[in-house]
Design a protein around this motif. Structure first.
Motif, PDB file in Angstrom:
ATOM      1  N   VAL A  69       3.146   8.253  -2.947  1.00 54.69           N
ATOM      2  CA  VAL A  69       4.454   8.914  -2.889  1.00 54.69           C
ATOM      3  C   VAL A  69       4.276  10.403  -2.578  1.00 54.69           C
ATOM      4  O   VAL A  69       5.089  10.998  -1.844  1.00 54.69           O
ATOM      5  N   SER A  70       3.219  11.009  -3.116  1.00 61.64           N
ATOM      6  CA  SER A  70       2.985  12.429  -2.842  1.00 61.64           C
ATOM      7  C   SER A  70       2.701  12.655  -1.367  1.00 61.64           C
ATOM      8  O   SER A  70       3.229  13.607  -0.761  1.00 61.64           O
ATOM      9  N   ARG A  71       1.862  11.807  -0.781  1.00 59.30           N
ATOM     10  CA  ARG A  71       1.562  11.962   0.649  1.00 59.30           C
ATOM     11  C   ARG A  71       2.806  11.767   1.502  1.00 59.30           C
ATOM     12  O   ARG A  71       2.965  12.390   2.543  1.00 59.30           O
ATOM     13  N   ASP A  72       3.688  10.887   1.068  1.00 58.58           N
ATOM     14  CA  ASP A  72       4.902  10.632   1.844  1.00 58.58           C
ATOM     15  C   ASP A  72       5.952  11.723   1.644  1.00 58.58           C
ATOM     16  O   ASP A  72       6.715  12.031   2.564  1.00 58.58           O
ATOM     17  N   ASP A 129       0.649  -3.348  -2.737  1.00 53.62           N
ATOM     18  CA  ASP A 129      -0.755  -3.484  -3.124  1.00 53.62           C
ATOM     19  C   ASP A 129      -1.498  -2.266  -2.598  1.00 53.62           C
ATOM     20  O   ASP A 129      -1.473  -1.975  -1.398  1.00 53.62           O
ATOM     21  N   ALA A 130      -2.155  -1.561  -3.498  1.00 52.94           N
ATOM     22  CA  ALA A 130      -2.848  -0.337  -3.116  1.00 52.94           C
ATOM     23  C   ALA A 130      -3.998  -0.607  -2.156  1.00 52.94           C
ATOM     24  O   ALA A 130      -4.392   0.281  -1.393  1.00 52.94           O
ATOM     25  N   GLU A 131      -4.561  -1.826  -2.165  1.00 52.07           N
ATOM     26  CA  GLU A 131      -5.712  -2.142  -1.318  1.00 52.07           C
ATOM     27  C   GLU A 131      -5.320  -2.902  -0.054  1.00 52.07           C
ATOM     28  O   GLU A 131      -6.201  -3.303   0.706  1.00 52.07           O
ATOM     29  N   ASP A 132      -4.055  -3.130   0.163  1.00 50.45           N
ATOM     30  CA  ASP A 132      -3.585  -3.863   1.342  1.00 50.45           C
ATOM     31  C   ASP A 132      -2.664  -2.949   2.159  1.00 50.45           C
ATOM     32  O   ASP A 132      -1.485  -2.776   1.827  1.00 50.45           O
ATOM     33  N   PRO A 133      -3.167  -2.339   3.242  1.00 49.37           N
ATOM     34  CA  PRO A 133      -2.346  -1.394   4.011  1.00 49.37           C
ATOM     35  C   PRO A 133      -1.094  -2.029   4.619  1.00 49.37           C
ATOM     36  O   PRO A 133      -0.134  -1.317   4.916  1.00 49.37           O
ATOM     37  N   THR A 134      -1.103  -3.335   4.801  1.00 49.67           N
ATOM     38  CA  THR A 134       0.060  -3.964   5.422  1.00 49.67           C
ATOM     39  C   THR A 134       1.287  -3.949   4.508  1.00 49.67           C
ATOM     40  O   THR A 134       2.400  -4.212   4.978  1.00 49.67           O
ATOM     41  N   THR A 135       1.096  -3.698   3.204  1.00 50.18           N
ATOM     42  CA  THR A 135       2.242  -3.639   2.281  1.00 50.18           C
ATOM     43  C   THR A 135       2.802  -2.230   2.158  1.00 50.18           C
ATOM     44  O   THR A 135       3.782  -2.023   1.429  1.00 50.18           O
ATOM     45  N   ASP A 136       2.168  -1.255   2.840  1.00 49.30           N
ATOM     46  CA  ASP A 136       2.680   0.119   2.763  1.00 49.30           C
ATOM     47  C   ASP A 136       4.097   0.217   3.317  1.00 49.30           C
ATOM     48  O   ASP A 136       4.898   1.058   2.877  1.00 49.30           O
ATOM     49  N   ALA A 137       4.418  -0.650   4.305  1.00 50.91           N
ATOM     50  CA  ALA A 137       5.769  -0.601   4.883  1.00 50.91           C
ATOM     51  C   ALA A 137       6.832  -0.901   3.832  1.00 50.91           C
ATOM     52  O   ALA A 137       7.950  -0.351   3.887  1.00 50.91           O
ATOM     53  N   ASN A 138       6.511  -1.760   2.855  1.00 49.76           N
ATOM     54  CA  ASN A 138       7.480  -2.077   1.801  1.00 49.76           C
ATOM     55  C   ASN A 138       7.841  -0.820   0.994  1.00 49.76           C
ATOM     56  O   ASN A 138       9.023  -0.525   0.754  1.00 49.76           O
ATOM     57  N   LEU A 139       6.823  -0.072   0.560  1.00 50.72           N
ATOM     58  CA  LEU A 139       7.064   1.106  -0.268  1.00 50.72           C
ATOM     59  C   LEU A 139       7.729   2.226   0.540  1.00 50.72           C
ATOM     60  O   LEU A 139       8.623   2.929   0.031  1.00 50.72           O
ATOM     61  N   LYS A 140       7.312   2.388   1.810  1.00 49.42           N
ATOM     62  CA  LYS A 140       7.950   3.412   2.643  1.00 49.42           C
ATOM     63  C   LYS A 140       9.432   3.093   2.850  1.00 49.42           C
ATOM     64  O   LYS A 140      10.293   3.983   2.803  1.00 49.42           O
ATOM     65  N   ALA A 141       9.735   1.803   3.090  1.00 47.05           N
ATOM     66  CA  ALA A 141      11.127   1.409   3.263  1.00 47.05           C
ATOM     67  C   ALA A 141      11.932   1.683   1.996  1.00 47.05           C
ATOM     68  O   ALA A 141      13.089   2.141   2.060  1.00 47.05           O
ATOM     69  N   ALA A 142      11.344   1.394   0.823  1.00 47.67           N
ATOM     70  CA  ALA A 142      12.052   1.655  -0.438  1.00 47.67           C
ATOM     71  C   ALA A 142      12.356   3.146  -0.612  1.00 47.67           C
ATOM     72  O   ALA A 142      13.461   3.523  -1.041  1.00 47.67           O
TER      73      ALA A 142
END
Length: 536
Positions: A322-325, A425-438
């Motif tokens: 979240v800080s990086r974003d 999932d912190a170790e799965d980059p493909t799930t980053d889109a979920n958190l960015k969308a949220a």
């Protein structure tokens, strides 16, 4: 600098390795940065980077030297079996053809040559029949000739007939008749087989003797020929031929025998065993090193999983993401998991994001609650994020489930009024889109709430956009899983094809060299054409 590199390459070529090597690397790959950023700067991060570099180098070295030993062993055994069968079949067929061809002509029972001699020399053969047709019987040529000249109807008998005159003719007739009778008896004796001194008996004896000599000579010659093709005589032509064939076969067998230390096959086996032994040792060393490295990582992760800091590790990863974003947007991101909020003795609410001054909803707050705990259901998470909004005085709340412990049938992204539930999932980059969308949806809802208090605005477009984002995130989750499966399968297939292809080309080259040497060694021993052509 160039001299230093040249000196280093010369040392490596001579097998002299430096005691240590200094590397200054700039990492730009997001996955690598994400893993390295999990460790504190300094010795922990350097130690992890060295272990990762070592595992990668060992993996590449192992991949370039891998060989499918079972495949080479199977193909070698199959090649040897085919060669042995071909040599054995050729030896048996050559021996059979020779025996059949010789037996057809010189077999004592039914050979062509033996049958022809019997037809000529036997008692009822062609020669015997011809002689008997000339001298035997009243119808023979000899009897007919005698009857023509001195028979009762012959001219001589007509002139000497007693009916023509009396006296002298009668006497002469009598004397001639007696003489003729005597001569007839003598002639009959000469041509009688009962008289051993007769001419016919002597002729038959002489012919028989000549025939016997001819038969004995022919038999002797046949015996000599048969002797040359007898396997009982060590000096016969056939025995010498068989010895040469056996010698050549033994030489070939020795060259393809594993019991002979000097055979080409044994040398090839020793060479392959040396190569396989080196690969096996290399593989064992590589496995041991990988086991040690993986053991350290697994031990570290198991320790974190058993310790009370397991949940804190997930919360720290959420705070870092979240800080990086948020920092590039001018937002304030603060970890509040250890601080009491507005509610007395309540620390619910792990991260608070305050929108920056450039936002249309400057000062609005978003609270984030991160849990890597399998006991949390969707209902319980909604209650806790609502409490977190109140405790942190936030307008929007985001509850983040860990992908490892998320409830069954939980959507990757779901909105419930002012709260958002997301799986990450912190170790799965493909799930980053979920958190960015949220985070984006939460910022949009904050702006909507701020503008709703100032003036009436049609938020239909914003609502549609939020719903569409929610739907797209769920679709991305399904696509991500399918893409991950396809990508892993393709990478394994291409790597396997490349590695096996290189190894196969290398081993085929070695096998061709060994077979070439073997052919050169056996070239003078193996005949280029059959020793005897059937029918000639």
């Amino acid at each position: 600098m160039a001299n230093t590199l040249d000196q280093m390459e010369a040392n490596l070529a001579n097998g002299d390795l430096p005691f240590q090597l200094t590397l200054e690397l700039t990492v730009s790959d997001p996955d690598t940065i994400r893993e390295l950023a999990k460790y504190d700067e300094g010795e922990p991060r350097d130690e992890f980077a060295l272990e990762a570099l070592k595992i990668g180098v060992l993996t590449l070295r192992r991949a370039s030297a891998s060989i499918d030993s079972e495949f080479i062993k199977h193909e070698t055994n199959r090649l040897l079996e085919n060669l042995q069968k071909q040599f054995q079949s050729h030896a048996e067929s050559s021996k059979q053809r020779i025996e059949d061809s010789l037996g057809k002509y010189f077999n004592p029972q039914d050979g062509h040559f033996t049958q022809r001699v019997k037809q000529l020399a036997s008692a009822d053969g062609e020669v015997g029949r011809m002689i008997r047709s000339l001298v035997d019987g009243n119808d023979s040529h000899l009897a007919k000739t005698m009857l023509t000249h001195i028979g009762e109807t012959s001219p001589l008998m007509k002139h000497l007939s007693p009916d023509q005159s009396q006296g002298l003719l009668a006497v002469l007739h009598t004397k001639v008749e007696s003489q003729l009778a005597s001569q007839r008896e003598k002639i009959l004796k000469e041509f009688s087989l009962d008289n051993p001194e007769g001419a016919l008996c002597r002729l038959v004896s002489e012919v028989t003797g000549k025939h016997g000599d001819f038969t004995r000579d022919m038999k002797g010659k046949i015996d000599e020929v048969v002797k040359e093709f007898s396997l009982n005589d060590e000096n016969s032509s056939l025995s010498r031929l068989v010895k040469k064939v056996n010698t050549a076969q033994e030489t070939i067998t020795q060259e393809f025998s594993l019991d002979n230390d000097q055979s080409s096959l044994r040398k090839m086996q020793t060479h392959l065993e040396t190569i396989l032994g080196a690969h096996i040792k290399s593989a064992a060393d590589f496995q041991e090193e990988v086991k040690v490295a993986l053991g350290k990582l697994i031990t570290k992760r198991e320790t974190e999983a058993r310790s009370t800091l397991h949940g804190g590790t997930f919360e720290d990863a959420v705070l870092e993401f979240v800080s990086r974003d948020g920092h590039p947007r001018g937002e304030t991101v603060e970890g509040t998991g250890s601080c009491v909020g507005r509610i007395k003795n309540c620390k619910v609410g792990d991260v608070v994001v305050e929108l920056g001054c450039d936002s249309a909803a400057a000062g609005a707050k978003i609270v984030i609650e991160a849990k890597e705990d399998a006991s949390y259901t969707i209902a319980k998470s909604r209650e806790e994020i609502e409490q977190a909004r109140k405790n942190r005085d936030a307008q929007l709340g985001i509850f983040i489930f860990s992908q490892r412990t998320a409830p069954a049938h939980c959507d990757s992204f779901r909105r419930y009024g002012s709260d958002l539930l997301v799986v990450w999932d912190a170790e799965d980059p493909t799930t980053d889109a979920n958190l960015k969308a949220a985070l984006e949806v939460a910022r949009a809802l904050c702006i909507r709430a701020r503008q709703a208090t100032e003036k009436k605005v049609d938020f239909t477009t914003i609502d549609k956009a939020i719903l569409d984002i929610e739907k797209r995130v769920q679709n991305l989750d399904e696509i991500r899983k399918s893409t991950e499966t396809i990508r892993n399968a393709n990478e394994k297939i291409f790597d396997r094809v490349r590695i096996d292809g290189e190894a196969l080309d290398k081993q085929l080259g070695i096998l061709k060299e060994c077979l070439g040497d073997l052919k050169e060694n056996l070239g003078s021993e193996i005949p280029s054409k059959p020793l005897l052509t059937p029918g000639k």
